[in-house]
Design an enzyme around this catalytic site. Structure first.
Site, PDB file in Angstrom:
ATOM      1  N   ASN A  69     -12.875   2.575  -5.664  1.00  0.00           N
ATOM      2  CA  ASN A  69     -11.343   3.220  -5.795  1.00  0.00           C
ATOM      3  C   ASN A  69     -10.807   3.786  -4.336  1.00  0.00           C
ATOM      4  O   ASN A  69     -11.598   4.386  -3.677  1.00  0.00           O
ATOM      5  CB  ASN A  69     -10.995   4.377  -6.760  1.00  0.00           C
ATOM      6  CG  ASN A  69     -11.535   3.604  -8.000  1.00  0.00           C
ATOM      7  OD1 ASN A  69     -11.721   2.574  -8.062  1.00  0.00           O
ATOM      8  ND2 ASN A  69     -11.924   4.615  -9.051  1.00  0.00           N
ATOM      9  N   VAL A  70      -9.624   3.585  -4.014  1.00  0.00           N
ATOM     10  CA  VAL A  70      -9.102   3.843  -2.747  1.00  0.00           C
ATOM     11  C   VAL A  70      -8.160   5.096  -3.000  1.00  0.00           C
ATOM     12  O   VAL A  70      -7.565   5.826  -2.286  1.00  0.00           O
ATOM     13  CB  VAL A  70      -8.345   2.826  -2.145  1.00  0.00           C
ATOM     14  CG1 VAL A  70      -9.166   1.738  -1.444  1.00  0.00           C
ATOM     15  CG2 VAL A  70      -7.088   2.318  -2.773  1.00  0.00           C
ATOM     16  N   ASP A  71      -8.013   5.603  -4.255  1.00  0.00           N
ATOM     17  CA  ASP A  71      -7.427   7.100  -4.482  1.00  0.00           C
ATOM     18  C   ASP A  71      -8.237   8.264  -4.044  1.00  0.00           C
ATOM     19  O   ASP A  71      -9.496   8.053  -3.896  1.00  0.00           O
ATOM     20  CB  ASP A  71      -6.870   6.939  -5.764  1.00  0.00           C
ATOM     21  CG  ASP A  71      -7.950   6.939  -7.057  1.00  0.00           C
ATOM     22  OD1 ASP A  71      -7.967   6.028  -7.977  1.00  0.00           O
ATOM     23  OD2 ASP A  71      -8.814   7.905  -6.855  1.00  0.00           O
ATOM     24  N   TYR A  97       0.810  -1.266   0.027  1.00  0.00           N
ATOM     25  CA  TYR A  97       0.012   0.057   0.155  1.00  0.00           C
ATOM     26  C   TYR A  97       0.897   1.121   0.004  1.00  0.00           C
ATOM     27  O   TYR A  97       0.267   2.195  -0.514  1.00  0.00           O
ATOM     28  CB  TYR A  97      -0.959   0.028   1.154  1.00  0.00           C
ATOM     29  CG  TYR A  97      -2.272  -0.919   0.911  1.00  0.00           C
ATOM     30  CD1 TYR A  97      -2.176  -2.300   1.229  1.00  0.00           C
ATOM     31  CD2 TYR A  97      -3.039  -0.300  -0.115  1.00  0.00           C
ATOM     32  CE1 TYR A  97      -3.018  -3.250   0.725  1.00  0.00           C
ATOM     33  CE2 TYR A  97      -4.160  -1.596  -0.541  1.00  0.00           C
ATOM     34  CZ  TYR A  97      -4.078  -2.834   0.000  1.00  0.00           C
ATOM     35  OH  TYR A  97      -5.246  -3.478  -0.349  1.00  0.00           O
ATOM     36  N   HIS A 133     -14.390   0.804  -0.512  1.00  0.00           N
ATOM     37  CA  HIS A 133     -13.131   0.154  -0.122  1.00  0.00           C
ATOM     38  C   HIS A 133     -12.064   0.765   0.819  1.00  0.00           C
ATOM     39  O   HIS A 133     -11.117   0.258   0.445  1.00  0.00           O
ATOM     40  CB  HIS A 133     -12.811  -0.644  -1.461  1.00  0.00           C
ATOM     41  CG  HIS A 133     -14.001  -1.604  -2.067  1.00  0.00           C
ATOM     42  ND1 HIS A 133     -13.762  -2.063  -3.277  1.00  0.00           N
ATOM     43  CD2 HIS A 133     -15.029  -1.990  -1.368  1.00  0.00           C
ATOM     44  CE1 HIS A 133     -14.831  -2.772  -3.396  1.00  0.00           C
ATOM     45  NE2 HIS A 133     -15.713  -2.827  -2.499  1.00  0.00           N
ATOM     46  N   ARG A 169       1.233   1.843  -3.610  1.00  0.00           N
ATOM     47  CA  ARG A 169       0.204   2.237  -4.179  1.00  0.00           C
ATOM     48  C   ARG A 169      -0.236   3.760  -3.817  1.00  0.00           C
ATOM     49  O   ARG A 169      -0.635   4.533  -4.767  1.00  0.00           O
ATOM     50  CB  ARG A 169      -1.190   1.358  -3.864  1.00  0.00           C
ATOM     51  CG  ARG A 169      -0.976   0.004  -4.678  1.00  0.00           C
ATOM     52  CD  ARG A 169      -2.296  -0.782  -4.563  1.00  0.00           C
ATOM     53  NE  ARG A 169      -3.417  -0.165  -5.024  1.00  0.00           N
ATOM     54  CZ  ARG A 169      -4.528  -0.774  -4.710  1.00  0.00           C
ATOM     55  NH1 ARG A 169      -4.598  -1.633  -3.917  1.00  0.00           N
ATOM     56  NH2 ARG A 169      -5.753  -0.213  -5.297  1.00  0.00           N
ATOM     57  N   GLY A 225     -16.272   2.531 -15.192  1.00  0.00           N
ATOM     58  CA  GLY A 225     -14.784   1.659 -15.273  1.00  0.00           C
ATOM     59  C   GLY A 225     -14.877   0.583 -13.875  1.00  0.00           C
ATOM     60  O   GLY A 225     -13.944   0.649 -13.292  1.00  0.00           O
ATOM     61  N   THR A 226     -16.132  -0.269 -13.847  1.00  0.00           N
ATOM     62  CA  THR A 226     -15.816  -1.430 -12.927  1.00  0.00           C
ATOM     63  C   THR A 226     -16.190  -2.585 -13.618  1.00  0.00           C
ATOM     64  O   THR A 226     -17.098  -2.544 -14.368  1.00  0.00           O
ATOM     65  CB  THR A 226     -16.776  -1.171 -11.736  1.00  0.00           C
ATOM     66  OG1 THR A 226     -16.690  -2.294 -10.996  1.00  0.00           O
ATOM     67  CG2 THR A 226     -18.175  -0.622 -11.887  1.00  0.00           C
ATOM     68  N   SER A 227     -15.652  -3.677 -13.390  1.00  0.00           N
ATOM     69  CA  SER A 227     -15.882  -5.152 -14.021  1.00  0.00           C
ATOM     70  C   SER A 227     -17.293  -5.855 -13.407  1.00  0.00           C
ATOM     71  O   SER A 227     -17.625  -6.579 -13.574  1.00  0.00           O
ATOM     72  CB  SER A 227     -14.705  -5.927 -13.965  1.00  0.00           C
ATOM     73  OG  SER A 227     -14.562  -5.986 -12.503  1.00  0.00           O
TER      74      SER A 227
END
Ligand code: APR
Length: 228
Positions: A87-89, A53, A104, A56, A170-172
């Protein structure tokens, strides 16, 4: 103002240079997700997860919001935009979006490994063993790992239920419970999905924009304008 709810995933940040997980050259091609992003891995090898992390976090700090993030922030002029992100950004926030719910977790924060309510804004991007919370327990990344509950899920469902318009970007749609949020959209509202390689088997009513986030949000803005 109409409420525009956005459900974003890793593809939202791809044009900012942040890797997705399940694409070609995705993060989970290089790492075993259960070795670097699960609560078991934290108990087994916390140093590895702190390093993972830290890397990242540094990549996030060196990245900039892209056109998609910026356009979503600009839409706040015309809509009550509520972003629910996997997203965690912090790129949505840095682009200027004011209502961002992280399902998340967040790379910019740390929390006590023993007292989860003790959450801290990280000043130093490098976390290490021996960084302790005010009660003396080891700090951990403020990330929801596989095998852990998603504390913000109820809030996310409530927001999705209140949507006048929903757009998935933008997510699967591979990871639950986040992926199940689309099912909480009120029946009959416009639902868009922006993805250059859209997930298969989408419900028929979803309006797919097969573009990357930047171009896709531009098209979404046009469609919303035409619909007014
Ligand atoms: N613009 C828009 N979408 C894109 C772009 C782009 N430039 N590039 C790739 N995509 C799409 C891919 O086609 C794919 O559908 O983004 C999606 C990324 O899917 P994943 O890599 O599975 O990411 P995500 O769905 O966010 O993963 C969900 O899994 O590992 C966990 O916690 C992690 O939050 C993450 C969750």
């Amino acid at each position: 103002m109409k409420r525009l709810v956005i459900l974003s995933g890793a593809g939202m940040s791809a044009e900012s240079g942040i890797r997705t997980f399940r694409d070609m050259n995705g993060l989970w091609e290089e790492y075993d997700v259960m070795e670097v992003a699960s609560i078991e891995a934290w108990h087994k090898n916390p140093e590895l997860l702190l390093r993972f992390y830290n890397d990242r976090r540094k990549q996030m700090i060196n990245s900039q919001p892209n056109r998609g993030h910026l356009l979503l922030a600009q839409l706040e002029e015309f809509y009550d935009v509520q972003i629910i992100t996997q997203n965690v950004d912090d790129l949505h926030e840095r682009a200027g979006s004011s209502k961002v719910l992280h399902l998340h977790g967040e790379l910019t924060k740390a929390r006590s490994s023993k007292y989860p309510s003790l959450v801290y804004q990280l000043d130093n991007p490098e976390m290490k063993m021996g960084d302790l919370c005010e009660k003396g327990s080891q700090l951990r990344p403020h990330i929801v790992w596989f095998g852990e509950e998603v504390p913000e899920m109820d809030k996310a469902i409530k927001i999705t239920r209140s949507a006048d318009i929903l757009c998935v970007i933008g997510t699967s749609l591979n990871v639950y419970p986040a992926a199940g949020l689309v099912n909480f959209a009120p029946a009959g509202i416009p639902v868009f999905l922006i993805d250059p390689n859209p997930p298969a088997h989408l419900p028929r009513h979803i309006r797919v924009i097969s573009e990357k986030a930047g171009a896709g949000v531009d098209i979404l803005c046009q469609k919303l304008q035409d619909a007014v």
